[in-house]
Write a protein that holds these residues in place. Structure first.
Motif, PDB file in Angstrom:
ATOM      1  N   GLN A  10       0.444   6.958   7.817  1.00 21.59           N
ATOM      2  CA  GLN A  10       0.900   7.490   9.094  1.00 21.59           C
ATOM      3  C   GLN A  10       2.374   7.141   9.318  1.00 21.59           C
ATOM      4  O   GLN A  10       2.724   5.962   9.454  1.00 21.59           O
ATOM      5  CB  GLN A  10       0.057   6.934  10.236  1.00 21.59           C
ATOM      6  N   PRO A  11       3.242   8.154   9.369  1.00 20.21           N
ATOM      7  CA  PRO A  11       4.683   7.904   9.519  1.00 20.21           C
ATOM      8  C   PRO A  11       5.037   7.070  10.751  1.00 20.21           C
ATOM      9  O   PRO A  11       5.909   6.198  10.678  1.00 20.21           O
ATOM     10  CB  PRO A  11       5.277   9.315   9.616  1.00 20.21           C
ATOM     11  N   MET A  12       4.375   7.319  11.872  1.00 24.27           N
ATOM     12  CA  MET A  12       4.690   6.568  13.081  1.00 24.27           C
ATOM     13  C   MET A  12       4.305   5.100  12.941  1.00 24.27           C
ATOM     14  O   MET A  12       4.985   4.222  13.477  1.00 24.27           O
ATOM     15  CB  MET A  12       3.996   7.188  14.295  1.00 24.27           C
ATOM     16  N   GLN A  13       3.220   4.843  12.228  1.00 20.38           N
ATOM     17  CA  GLN A  13       2.807   3.457  12.001  1.00 20.38           C
ATOM     18  C   GLN A  13       3.833   2.751  11.126  1.00 20.38           C
ATOM     19  O   GLN A  13       4.224   1.614  11.396  1.00 20.38           O
ATOM     20  CB  GLN A  13       1.439   3.418  11.325  1.00 20.38           C
ATOM     21  N   PHE A  17       6.167  -0.544  12.187  1.00 23.08           N
ATOM     22  CA  PHE A  17       6.240  -1.757  11.378  1.00 23.08           C
ATOM     23  C   PHE A  17       7.682  -2.045  10.978  1.00 23.08           C
ATOM     24  O   PHE A  17       8.160  -3.185  11.043  1.00 23.08           O
ATOM     25  CB  PHE A  17       5.378  -1.621  10.122  1.00 23.08           C
ATOM     26  N   ARG A  18       8.396  -1.002  10.528  1.00 23.86           N
ATOM     27  CA  ARG A  18       9.778  -1.192  10.083  1.00 23.86           C
ATOM     28  C   ARG A  18      10.654  -1.717  11.216  1.00 23.86           C
ATOM     29  O   ARG A  18      11.446  -2.653  11.024  1.00 23.86           O
ATOM     30  CB  ARG A  18      10.349   0.119   9.537  1.00 23.86           C
ATOM     31  N   MET A  19      10.519  -1.132  12.398  1.00 25.25           N
ATOM     32  CA  MET A  19      11.327  -1.559  13.540  1.00 25.25           C
ATOM     33  C   MET A  19      11.079  -3.029  13.853  1.00 25.25           C
ATOM     34  O   MET A  19      12.012  -3.785  14.131  1.00 25.25           O
ATOM     35  CB  MET A  19      11.017  -0.696  14.758  1.00 25.25           C
ATOM     36  N   LEU A  20       9.807  -3.434  13.812  1.00 25.63           N
ATOM     37  CA  LEU A  20       9.465  -4.822  14.098  1.00 25.63           C
ATOM     38  C   LEU A  20      10.037  -5.761  13.036  1.00 25.63           C
ATOM     39  O   LEU A  20      10.674  -6.770  13.358  1.00 25.63           O
ATOM     40  CB  LEU A  20       7.942  -4.982  14.175  1.00 25.63           C
ATOM     41  N   ALA A  33       5.528   3.364   1.504  1.00 27.25           N
ATOM     42  CA  ALA A  33       4.642   4.169   0.674  1.00 27.25           C
ATOM     43  C   ALA A  33       3.620   4.857   1.574  1.00 27.25           C
ATOM     44  O   ALA A  33       3.109   4.245   2.513  1.00 27.25           O
ATOM     45  CB  ALA A  33       3.934   3.295  -0.355  1.00 27.25           C
ATOM     46  N   SER A  34       3.320   6.116   1.281  1.00 31.23           N
ATOM     47  CA  SER A  34       2.376   6.866   2.103  1.00 31.23           C
ATOM     48  C   SER A  34       0.980   6.919   1.489  1.00 31.23           C
ATOM     49  O   SER A  34       0.060   7.473   2.079  1.00 31.23           O
ATOM     50  CB  SER A  34       2.888   8.295   2.334  1.00 31.23           C
TER      51      SER A  34
END
Length: 221
Positions: A10-13, A17-20, A33-34
């Motif tokens: 899920q791109p939004m997930q 995570f990346r922002m955090l 990775a998707s």
């Protein structure tokens, strides 16, 4: 600096995570990775310290991706992050070699602490939750009738005291509880745990608990 690979379909997930993670001075995201196939390839390319691994992904799922990463001999540690706290697939992920298990509704500070713990070689799953998880899905254990604990070479290599401590680790005791109940110094307990992991080949405390169940040192209540 702890390097992290995010594996989630899920791109939004992944974005969350990346922002955090990138808000932390001691963490950096080396890739996203998707699906499981991408995760395996990206681990081989980037050698991250930790992978945040979703379980349900298209194609190669997180369990098989975890198994392949561990089998490759990579030093990367896997932290499973899934939707349900007793997802049956999470059990399989832990058996595949993951070092921790968190749910996606965990608080940000819990996720960050989990990543740091796994990167340091510790287990993320609390002993009580580990026991709950294994008790719920112990029927997955492929143990033939009449199997004896003493027949497993990983157990026969342990001293009597080490076997005793492995048993209570499997029962969910913390180091502090082991020290108090067995009348040992906590430093002594830590030394025993380190030796148990080395002798059995268990990567961390979670894998030691699974070993205790596999060899029937511990059985579900």
């Amino acid at each position: 600096m702890t390097t992290v690979l995010i594996a989630d379909d899920q791109p939004m997930q992944r974005f969350g995570f990346r922002m955090l993670l990138e808000s932390q001075d001691d963490m950096t995201v080396v890739g996203e990775a998707s699906n499981g196939t991408e995760a395996v390839h990206m681990v081989a390319r980037h050698h991250p310290d930790v992978v945040l691994m979703d379980i349900r992904m298209p194609g190669l799922d997180g369990i098989e991706a975890t198994r392949r990463i561990i089998a490759s001999g990579a030093r990367t540690r896997i932290l499973i992050v899934t939707t349900f706290d007793l997802d049956e697939y999470a059990y399989d992920g832990l058996r595949a070699g993951a070092s921790g298990f968190l749910v996606k509704d965990a608080l940000p500070e819990e996720l960050l602490a989990g990543i740091r713990a796994v990167a340091a070689g510790d287990a993320v799953v609390a002993p009580t939750l580990t026991r709950r998880l294994l008790d719920a899905y112990v029927h997955h254990l492929p143990v033939a009738p009449g199997t004896r604990v003493t027949s497993d070479p990983r157990i026969t290599a342990l001293t009597e005291r080490e076997r005793e401590i492995l048993t209570v680790i499997g029962q969910g005791w913390s180091n502090t509880e082991i020290a108090a109940r067995l009348h040992l110094a906590e430093s002594t307990v830590k030394t025993h745990v380190t030796r148990i992991l080395a002798k059995t080949g268990a990567r961390d405390r979670v894998q030691a608990v699974i070993l205790a169940y596999d060899t029937r040192l511990v059985t579900p209540l």
